[in-house]
Design an enzyme around this catalytic site. Structure first.
Site, PDB file in Angstrom:
ATOM      1  N   HIS A   1      -3.218   3.446   9.315  1.00 50.85           N
ATOM      2  CA  HIS A   1      -1.882   2.929   9.554  1.00 50.85           C
ATOM      3  C   HIS A   1      -0.954   4.146   9.563  1.00 50.85           C
ATOM      4  CE1 HIS A   1      -2.669  -1.228   7.520  1.00 50.85           C
ATOM      5  NE2 HIS A   1      -3.412  -1.029   8.577  1.00 50.85           N
TER       6      HIS A   1
ATOM      7  N   GLU B   1       0.853  -1.186   0.000  1.00 47.43           N
ATOM      8  CA  GLU B   1       0.000   0.000   0.000  1.00 47.43           C
ATOM      9  C   GLU B   1       0.886   1.232   0.000  1.00 47.43           C
ATOM     10  OE1 GLU B   1      -2.060  -1.175   3.601  1.00 47.43           O
ATOM     11  OE2 GLU B   1      -1.044   0.366   4.738  1.00 47.43           O
TER      12      GLU B   1
END
Lengths: 294, 382
Positions: free
Chosen positions: A247, A209
């Site tokens: 995150h 990601e």
């Protein structure tokens, strides 16, 4: 065979008497993992569903021969728990805890890298070798034994891609959630090298990601060091720049670290990148069919 | 968590780093009073978290308190690249002889602190780093042994700092690193770090980012966080402990886990749609969390359809479904909602929606089909 977690894994769970720790230790045990001990300071002599509790990790290792530790301790105590696990001498440490300060993890990481122990996480869903053992919080029903290695920075996306693979009856050798924080104990490359050395992994799916440059580094590594084919997926093409997305690691700074930059870096090195989880599963299926025909 | 210049400077000053005397002001009258107390010429500086404020007219020098009030009146309320100025920092004007650059940042590639120093500050440091890399001295620090005076000297010599300023720069670098550790910072940046007419080395600007995960041990800094979020919906989400980001399309997105949410944004775009916003409900979402999430998402009236994409691990799909029903009942929302539930208790969750949800809620089996449906419905509603 498999990587990191197998029938020889003897697990000690740090924070086993907490709500989450007890729940997942019990589930891991029910799946077949040898959960041999738990640790909560001051609670030695108790047990959690038959798993004996010790005051310290060192005691648990001495008494039970534990070789793997799982950390379920809240963030403000997790750094101490990690240092304790390292000093106990266990081979592998899996840290589920989310929210550990980056400065703490810098110190843990620097210390860890002076030895040869392995840390997975923090802020990760754990490791599962389907049909054999699970260390962590992954929903085990999504996975099936097979020959595809899967590694990912994201928990729910790991489940999604496993589900898509299941549509084609493709199972996994081992699934590793490496964690989404800026400092994690094992990088994509660390885990890729283990899959490369595993004779029972025929193909690897790497799920990345936005943020950081680990996927770009992995692209170089794959080209230079891997004979096992790799299929990749990158999430976050539509993510707004400079926003934090849950995150701490998924932060874009400037142009590097974007999903497009990562996709380009991987494709330049010959790694196929799926545009969505469904396409990733199709790419894996095609790849496996090709290698059987050869 | 990013801080404003005035907050950052106060933190640097607490580390013993020289900064010009200054005061924050929220009204022109406060700016005038601050200028009177400081005395002499002052700089009026807009407090916004965006670069290029000087060029946008957000920094002005005033010779008198009356002029300070006048400049503050012009700057307060100004829009700088989408950021409204709510506060100015009034500080004594500096006699700038040299402009340097100094920073300590968390290098996630190396997983170590990185200290950088340049004698070519005051301009775009990224440009200097790209066109003249030797002008930017860089040194990674072992977090276990820390930053020593010899590291600071190495940096000062390699950045070609002027000899008469070396002592001051070395002192500031050591304090900057100490501050980086003490504050649990991800970034402490001074640009420019100036040498003034008296030969003193002084921090003229401050960019400070604090690690949000470490705020529990810095209650004083946590209090500053309240002043930095301006969007009403984002503040609502922050108060409720969920990640919410506003975008500019028309499909609202609710998911669990950052990776799956980002993937959902991408799949919506591939289906030809544009996300209006997204909310990451995180792991282990309960019914109440879903109610909260819908309240936040639907408070944005640009949302024409909503895509709920949940993969249950710790999260249970039946809990999510119950939460959806409660939220719809409470909010009376009539916009089309596409639900895709997978993972733990998926059958129970889907059954709850099929049997009890109002007609505007539809269930799709896959992430891809759900995204396509949500995009179609948004287009029909537009």
């Amino acid at each position: 065979m498999s990587i990191l977690v197998d029938a020889q894994t003897r697990l000690v769970v740090q924070g086993i008497t907490g709500r989450e720790g007890a729940f997942h230790a019990t589930r891991n045990k029910a799946y077949g993992t040898q959960v041999v001990a738990g640790v909560t300071p001051g609670k030695a002599g108790q047990d959690v569903e038959g798993i004996p509790v010790f005051n310290t990790v060192a005691d648990a290792v001495d008494e039970t021969g534990a070789n793997t530790a799982m950390v379920f301790v809240p963030p403000r105590f997790a750094t101490d728990a990690l240092f304790e696990a390292i000093e106990s001498g266990v081979e592998t440490i899996v840290c589920i805890t989310e929210g550990i300060p980056a400065h703490d993890m810098m110190r843990v990481y620097t210390h860890l890298r002076r030895g040869d122990q392995t840390l997975i996480g923090p802020n990760c869903p754990g490791v599962i070798t389907p049909g054999v053992a699970s260390v962590g919080i992954m929903p085990t029903q999504v996975f099936a034994p097979g020959r595809v290695g899967l590694l990912s920075r994201s928990g729910t996306l790991t489940y999604q891609i496993s589900k898509e693979l299941a549509m084609f009856d493709i199972g996994q050798s081992t699934v590793v959630g490496i964690g989404g924080d800026p400092v994690v104990g094992s990088s994509f490359i660390d885990i890729l090298s283990r899959f490369e050395a595993d004779p029972d992994t025929d193909l690897v799916v790497m799920v990345g990601e936005i943020g950081g440059a680990e996927e770009e580094k992995a692209a170089e590594y794959i080209a230079d060091n891997m004979s096992t084919p790799v299929v990749a997926y990158i999430a976050g093409f539509q993510a707004p720049p400079g926003k934090q997305m849950g995150h701490a690691g998924a932060i874009i700074t400037g142009s590097s670290g974007t999903a497009q930059a990562k996709k380009d870096a991987l494709e330049e090195k010959g790694v196929r990148v799926g545009t969505n989880p469904t396409e990733v599963a199709s790419l894996v299926k095609d790849h496996l069919a090709m290698s059987i025909n050869r | 968590m990013d801080l404003f210049e005035y907050q950052g400077k106060q933190l640097l000053a607490a580390q013993g780093i020289p900064v010009p005397a200054g005061e924050a002001a929220e009204t022109p009258e406060e700016a005038r009073a601050a200028a009177e107390r400081i005395g002499g010429s002052v700089a009026i500086k807009a407090q916004v978290q965006v670069g290029g404020r000087g060029k946008a007219g957000g920094i002005k020098v005033a010779a008198t308190p009356a002029e300070a009030e006048e400049h503050a009146r012009a700057i307060l309320g100004m829009d700088i690249k989408g950021h409204t100025v709510h506060r100015v920092w009034v500080e004594e004007a500096s006699d700038i002889r040299k402009e340097y650059y100094a920073s300590v940042t968390f290098d996630r590639g190396a997983k170590k602190p990185l200290v950088m120093l340049s004698a070519m500050g005051g301009v775009d440091i990224e440009e200097v780093a790209a066109s003249n890399p030797d002008a930017l001295a860089r040194l990674h620090i072992d977090p276990l042994t820390g930053f020593q005076a010899h590291h600071a000297r190495w940096l000062a010599y390699h950045a070609a700092i002027d000899p008469e300023a070396i002592k001051g720069v070395v002192d500031i670098l050591q304090r900057l690193y100490a501050g980086f550790i003490t504050l649990d910072a991800m970034l402490l940046e001074i640009n420019p770090l100036i040498v003034n007419g008296a030969g003193e080395v002084v921090a003229l600007d401050a960019k400070v980012t604090i690690d949000g995960n470490a705020l529990y041990r810095h209650p004083d800094l946590a209090a500053l966080a309240e002043s930095v979020t301006s969007d009403a919906q984002e503040r609502m989400a922050q108060e409720r402990g969920v990640t919410y980001v506003k975008l500019d399309g028309d499909v609202g997105i609710l998911g669990n886990g950052a990776g799956l949410v980002m993937s959902t944004l991408d799949v919506v775009a591939l289906a030809g749609g544009r996300p209006a916003n997204f909310l990451d409900a995180g792991g282990g979402s309960k019914a109440d969390d879903v109610v909260t999430a819908l309240e936040v998402l639907l408070s944005d009236d640009k949302v024409k359809s909503l895509l709920v994409n949940i993969f249950g691990g710790i999260t249970r799909c039946d809990e999510v479904a119950e939460g959806l029903l409660t939220a719809l009942d409470r909010l009376g929302a009539t916009l089309p909602i596409v639900v895709r539930l997978d993972g733990t208790n998926e059958e129970e969750g889907r059954a709850i929606i099929r049997d009890r949800a109002p007609a505007n809620v539809v269930v799709e089996d896959t992430m891809l089909s759900a995204a396509r449906r949500a995009v179609e419905l948004a287009k029909e509603a537009a």
